[in-house]
Enzyme design. Structure first.
Site, short mmCIF file in Angstrom:
data_model
loop_
_atom_site.label_atom_id
_atom_site.label_comp_id
_atom_site.label_asym_id
_atom_site.label_seq_id
_atom_site.Cartn_x
_atom_site.Cartn_y
_atom_site.Cartn_z
N HIS A 46 0.82 -1.18 -0.05
CA HIS A 46 0.05 0.01 -0.01
C HIS A 46 0.97 1.16 0.08
O HIS A 46 0.53 2.24 0.61
CB HIS A 46 -0.91 -0.02 1.20
CG HIS A 46 -1.89 -1.06 1.10
ND1 HIS A 46 -2.52 -1.48 -0.10
CD2 HIS A 46 -2.90 -1.88 2.11
CE1 HIS A 46 -3.35 -2.49 0.04
NE2 HIS A 46 -3.52 -2.73 1.45
N HIS B 190 -9.57 2.00 0.43
CA HIS B 190 -9.40 0.66 1.41
C HIS B 190 -10.68 0.79 2.47
O HIS B 190 -10.49 0.55 3.45
CB HIS B 190 -8.18 0.99 2.02
CG HIS B 190 -7.71 -0.31 2.43
ND1 HIS B 190 -8.35 -1.09 3.43
CD2 HIS B 190 -6.51 -1.27 2.12
CE1 HIS B 190 -7.79 -2.09 3.47
NE2 HIS B 190 -6.64 -2.29 2.79
N SER B 191 -11.92 1.44 2.13
CA SER B 191 -13.09 1.49 3.08
C SER B 191 -13.37 0.04 3.54
O SER B 191 -13.31 -0.91 2.46
CB SER B 191 -14.18 2.24 2.44
OG SER B 191 -14.05 3.63 2.35
N GLU C 72 -11.50 -3.83 -2.71
CA GLU C 72 -10.66 -2.78 -3.31
C GLU C 72 -10.34 -3.02 -4.74
O GLU C 72 -9.84 -4.02 -5.27
CB GLU C 72 -9.35 -2.93 -2.41
CG GLU C 72 -9.24 -2.89 -1.21
CD GLU C 72 -8.16 -3.72 -0.41
OE1 GLU C 72 -7.07 -3.27 -0.71
OE2 GLU C 72 -8.58 -4.44 0.51
#
Ligand code: BGC
Length: 383
Positions: A139, A213-214, A348
């Site tokens: 990430h 990235h919820s 995602e």
């Protein structure tokens, strides 16, 4: 937190409060029922002001995004009886977002997901990135786009609330070549769609893969696990991974396996049988059947209790299903509830993990003069 306010009344009530307390927040684009309000979300430890943008559509659906990480902090959508709930995990305060957390709500870049051993070659040169996830890079590194303060500008058109966030990542920041300017525009349509549109341009060849990235829980933040949520993913294939969650390079069929979500199936129905390292659970990239390139239906999730439904449309070729496997009760969220394993799920949208090291995966190289473009829509309804 849940509150029973019919959606239209909620919109009016909020508007009345704003009229009664002028200066509480700056309000822009008030027309046809949609609006954007700006307020302060505090100051980072290194002294940068962080703003909160609240987008409200004509139906009273609310999305809140902060300039730190261009990060979605709250998303209030109705269930089948009009009851609103905040369906994303997160925190109340900036200091919690600045502390260690698993990317709740954040925009991820420069390259989402993993790069094996943090190494890749581009233009004959070898690059070494931080190994911040076991032996691998994850990430965007130690301080990825999720930990940067973005610039924001309301860009609502025709009464549809929208805010564009912009971040310029310097040449060699986190080890990536090229100065890259990324934007993500959040738009909340009156059809209860949260639309995320990404762009990126660079001054040298680089690699880019942007996502959000919820963590969603359609029963509401803090309302237990998502194991009963019924999931459909329009994908016949996935990318199997090794013990460090790096793709082996194989593109395998999901048919007849616990990976197959072509028919709506509770997330928890076969989760104990998912092969892979501890603690188990889904943490896999699906190869979307539509192939990417144009915005298309990719996944649907329904919470059987509330009836809330989220459709995911994307122009990306892949989607990472992550079922909050590493949540272990140590983080307490907005509702005051500790996030246990599977308290939320992520879908995602992305190019495949470690794509730069797999010539058979859709490429993630961005050349100067070209514009990276990507769109993902989270569309809410209830049945
Ligand atoms: C990754 C997981 C990781 C999570 C939070 C997901 O995108 O696939 O392995 O634990 O992000 O960092």
């Amino acid at each position: 937190m849940r509150h029973r306010i019919p959606a239209a009344a909620a919109a009016c009530a909020t508007m009345a409060v704003l009229t009664a307390v002028p200066g509480l927040a700056q309000t822009a684009a008030v027309s046809k029922g949609g609006r954007v309000e700006k307020s302060s979300f505090g100051t980072t430890k290194d002294g940068q002001a962080v703003d909160l943008y609240t987008l409200t559509n004509a139906k009273g659906v609310v999305a809140k995004v902060i300039t730190y990480g261009a990060l979605l902090t709250e998303l209030h959508v109705p269930d089948k009886s009009g009851m609103m709930a905040d369906v994303v995990l997160g925190f109340k305060t900036l200091d919690r977002y600045e502390s260690d957390h698993p990317y709740f709500g954040a925009t991820i870049g420069r390259v989402a997901n993993r790069i094996a051993k943090g190494r890749f070659k581009l233009g004959g040169q070898e690059y070494a990135l931080a190994a911040n996830n076991g032996p691998n890079h994850l990430h965007g590194g130690l301080r990825g786009f999720d930990k940067r303060v973005w610039k924001a500008q309301p860009v609502s058109t025709g009464g549809v609330p929208a805010v564009r966030f912009t971040y310029t990542s310097a040449d060699m920041e986190e080890g990536y070549p090229g100065a890259l300017t990324a934007t993500v525009t959040y738009t909340l349509t009156h059809a209860n769609e949260l639309r995320l549109e990404y762009t990126a341009v660079t001054d040298k060849p680089t690699i880019v893969n942007l996502t959000n990235h919820s963590y969603f829980n359609l029963a509401g933040d803090g309302q237990g696990t998502i194991l009963d949520h019924e999931l459909t993913i329009m994908a016949d294939r996935f990318t199997p991974v090794d013990d460090t969650l790096i793709p082996t390079g194989e593109i395998a069929s999901v048919r007849g396996t616990v990976m197959d979500f072509n028919r709506a199936t509770p997330i928890g129905a076969r989760i104990a049988e998912v092969p892979g390292p501890a603690p188990g659970g889904y943490d896999h990239n699906y190869v979307l059947s539509h192939g990417g390139g144009v915005l298309a239906m990719s996944a649907t999730v329904r919470d059987p209790k509330s009836g809330r439904v989220m459709d995911v449309l994307t122009s990306e070729p892949g989607i990472q299903l992550y079922t909050g496997n590493f949540l272990d009760g140590t983080l307490t969220g907005k509702a005051g509830v500790a996030y246990q394993r599977h308290a939320g799920f992520c879908l995602e949208t992305q190019h495949f993990p470690d794509a730069i090291n797999h010539p058979n995966f859709p490429p993630v190289v961005l050349q100067p003069g070209r514009t990276f473009k990507s769109t993902t829509v989270y569309r809410f309804s209830a049945r």
